[in-house]
Enzyme design. Sequence first.
Site, mmCIF file in Angstrom:
data_model
loop_
_atom_site.group_PDB
_atom_site.id
_atom_site.type_symbol
_atom_site.label_atom_id
_atom_site.label_comp_id
_atom_site.label_asym_id
_atom_site.label_seq_id
_atom_site.Cartn_x
_atom_site.Cartn_y
_atom_site.Cartn_z
ATOM 1 N N SER A 101 20.986 -11.791 73.642
ATOM 2 C CA SER A 101 22.417 -12.072 73.651
ATOM 3 C C SER A 101 22.655 -12.728 75.004
ATOM 4 C CB SER A 101 23.263 -10.811 73.515
ATOM 5 O OG SER A 101 24.635 -11.144 73.662
ATOM 6 N N SER A 104 20.878 -11.466 79.861
ATOM 7 C CA SER A 104 19.976 -12.200 80.750
ATOM 8 C C SER A 104 20.259 -11.901 82.221
ATOM 9 C CB SER A 104 20.043 -13.705 80.476
ATOM 10 O OG SER A 104 21.386 -14.152 80.337
ATOM 11 N N GLY A 105 21.453 -11.426 82.535
ATOM 12 C CA GLY A 105 21.788 -10.916 83.860
ATOM 13 C C GLY A 105 21.383 -11.749 85.057
ATOM 14 N N GLY A 106 21.459 -13.048 84.999
ATOM 15 C CA GLY A 106 21.156 -13.829 86.187
ATOM 16 C C GLY A 106 19.746 -14.390 86.209
ATOM 17 N N ASP A 119 31.549 -15.708 75.412
ATOM 18 C CA ASP A 119 32.814 -15.002 75.547
ATOM 19 C C ASP A 119 33.350 -14.985 76.969
ATOM 20 O OD1 ASP A 119 31.822 -11.640 76.236
ATOM 21 O OD2 ASP A 119 30.497 -13.376 76.128
ATOM 22 N N GLU A 162 27.014 -2.183 75.656
ATOM 23 C CA GLU A 162 26.417 -2.897 76.779
ATOM 24 C C GLU A 162 26.564 -2.140 78.091
ATOM 25 O OE1 GLU A 162 27.810 -6.929 77.371
ATOM 26 O OE2 GLU A 162 26.662 -7.181 79.223
ATOM 27 N N GLU A 200 25.361 -2.509 81.392
ATOM 28 C CA GLU A 200 24.572 -3.366 82.271
ATOM 29 C C GLU A 200 24.361 -2.722 83.630
ATOM 30 O OE1 GLU A 200 25.847 -7.436 82.981
ATOM 31 O OE2 GLU A 200 24.180 -7.781 84.384
ATOM 32 N N LYS A 211 32.113 -6.673 71.540
ATOM 33 C CA LYS A 211 31.307 -6.434 72.729
ATOM 34 C C LYS A 211 32.175 -5.848 73.828
ATOM 35 C CE LYS A 211 30.564 -8.565 76.950
ATOM 36 N NZ LYS A 211 29.959 -9.837 77.262
ATOM 37 N N TYR A 269 32.528 -10.958 86.339
ATOM 38 C CA TYR A 269 32.872 -11.808 85.194
ATOM 39 C C TYR A 269 34.319 -12.253 85.299
ATOM 40 C CZ TYR A 269 28.706 -11.174 82.332
ATOM 41 O OH TYR A 269 27.437 -11.215 81.837
ATOM 42 N N LYS A 276 22.959 -3.728 74.051
ATOM 43 C CA LYS A 276 22.790 -4.905 74.908
ATOM 44 C C LYS A 276 22.504 -4.404 76.325
ATOM 45 C CE LYS A 276 25.000 -9.212 76.527
ATOM 46 N NZ LYS A 276 25.828 -10.377 76.135
#
Lengths: 357, 358
Positions: B295, B266-268, B30, B183, B185, B142, B358, B225
């Site tokens: 995800s 996965s954040g990097g 996305d 999510e 994060e 999301k 993002y 997430k």
Amino acid sequence: MSCYKGKYADELISNATYIGTPGKGILAADESTGTIGKRLSSINVENSESNRRTLRELLFCTPGALQYISGIILFEETLYQKTAAGKPFVEVMKENKVLPGIKVDKGTVELAGTNGETTTTGLDGLGQRCAQYYEAGARFAKWRAVLKISANEPSQLAINENANGLARYAIICQENGLVPIVEPEILVDGPHDINKCADVTERVLAACYKALNDHHVLLEGTLLKPNMVTPGSDSKKVAPEVVAEYTVRALQRTMPPAVPAVVFLSGGQSEEEATINLNAMNQYKGNKPWSLTFSFGRALQQSTLKAWAGKEENVKKAQEAFLARCKANSEATLGKYQGGAAGDGATESLHVKDYKY
Amino acid sequence: MSCYRGKYADELIANAAYIGTPGKGILAADESTGTIGKRLSSINVENVESNRRALRELLFCTPGALQYLSGVILFEETLYQKTAAGKLFVDVMKEAGVLPGIKVDKGTVELAGTNGETTTQGLDGLAQRCAQYYSAGARFAKWRAVLKIGPNEPSQLAINENANGLARYAIICQENGLVPIVEPEILVDGPHDINKCADVTERVLAACYKALNDHHVLLEGTLLKPNMVTPGSDAKKVAPEVVAEYTVRALQRTMPAAVPAVVFLSGGQSEEEATVNLNAMNQYQGKKPWSLSFSFGRALQQSTLKAWAGKEENVKKAQDAFLTRCKANSEATLGKYQGGSGLSEGASESLHVKDYKY
């Protein structure tokens, strides 16, 4: 840090887990002097220290009962009492692998501006009292918060105050080596249906767990003592399977898996009803990452009390009644109760409207 | 009532549970137009609609890949795009048993008075957009909230604002038939250790679940997430078993059993790192009453992107790389990943970009 890990952390975790051992549960024998007085007067027994001692000895020394019990909640007086032969009750328990617990709250007071809602007192000097109780052999504590369902209740104030009080009590216990039983009892009084009870229970439990998180409580070293989710006392009863479904679902939606066990209160249900509902919960198919067991007061002692009636010659009969309820509830924690361990009084409702401890 | 049970309740519950099917997970495809532009430019490909379409077709039509995916998150543009042969992407997914998802947030804005903390926008008109997306075939959504760890961060304001935003978004989605992925994060940037990350993660998740309860969200019809619990990007790494222990414990302490699945971001982390950590979590012995799946965006696409490099003749090679990562992560959800699965170029490359926007 998110949760406080003091010097008692490992002990708290192992004691909380032990209390939830399948096949075992808690005997709530922490009636205050006033409350036990009402029980004794119902069987025409004088409310004297020696009679209170005698009753508790009858229970704790019932042959074969303690194997079904992981913990007993005591009132302060009882923590320091002994058998007639001179052995401290806490020793009797220790020898039988039963953890002594202690009621540490000081009862409820009304919240001004509400419609008879309450908060629970007892935080002042609680740290010192817990430390003393630990010295005397206690390893877990209990604090009862009370909420009610009505047109405008429970109010947000009542939920917040009681949740916050429970969380403060809980962390102070953990600082002093006692596993806190978190008890947010929502009274069964009222004409509401089971959906209403479920709604309120979920909101209250969510508030409790948020407060516990805010106060850095180590969830793995706590227990929850909630009401089962049922219709109100003035409303039509439902099948045990329905109670089981609604109750487990409420817990699934609010109680983090880190909490090792739930020790249900019986809240006025008859002995048999409480056991059958607990049994249904343990048979219910669904995600249940915690033990589901009991912490029963009236629902373990009612027929025993009637059988005893204060007479020495009735002790054996009374002890048989007590053993029968302990065994029945032990089987219920395993989903194996077949029913009908009913003694005289076992199916009698123990509901007292607007029950005050 | 405690939770809202609208007309979509049963469908939400079934879809959320399906997404958490062991052996499957989510491809996060996305990326907004701006973000995908950065990815394309890193392989010298022009950021035009046809290239964006070609990349997504490459991924979604990789033979054998969709069996490992329960859902794909799309950007709005992609929801309406088609294969070169003229078939709608959502139909490709539907035929392969993959649920289409849709990013519905409108990015972050800074919170005044904080040290660069943000909240996420997108609530205005959200219901109508969700209804439209449902009509177009989307079945989950999301919304990314972002928090950071710093000496005074995350602040109570940032935690409250983001938790509340997530809860509002979630209930609006459920009113319109979309399973909300929640999510929150917590960025990995920083020199903090794993304990600090655990502390913050537990506080943030507790706030989220309180907010979801307050807003009457049906937890059985949601997904979480979260970030994995790890040391900060500037701190010493730890073993996957440690990441697993801390992460599962954080979830045990905050996430009610009613939530069917966790789909980690996965954040990097590099492709391999993300897979190995997910695998360790599924091997970890402890109470885990929810599925633990993935995800992944960057951690599923990195080597594929490099292999493709925008060239038609590389499509097969790129698809092989993508299939490899899908299969590896599928195995990780079962705790069966053996590691090092024919590492393609770029699979161990860290995908961390400081202060990633993002």
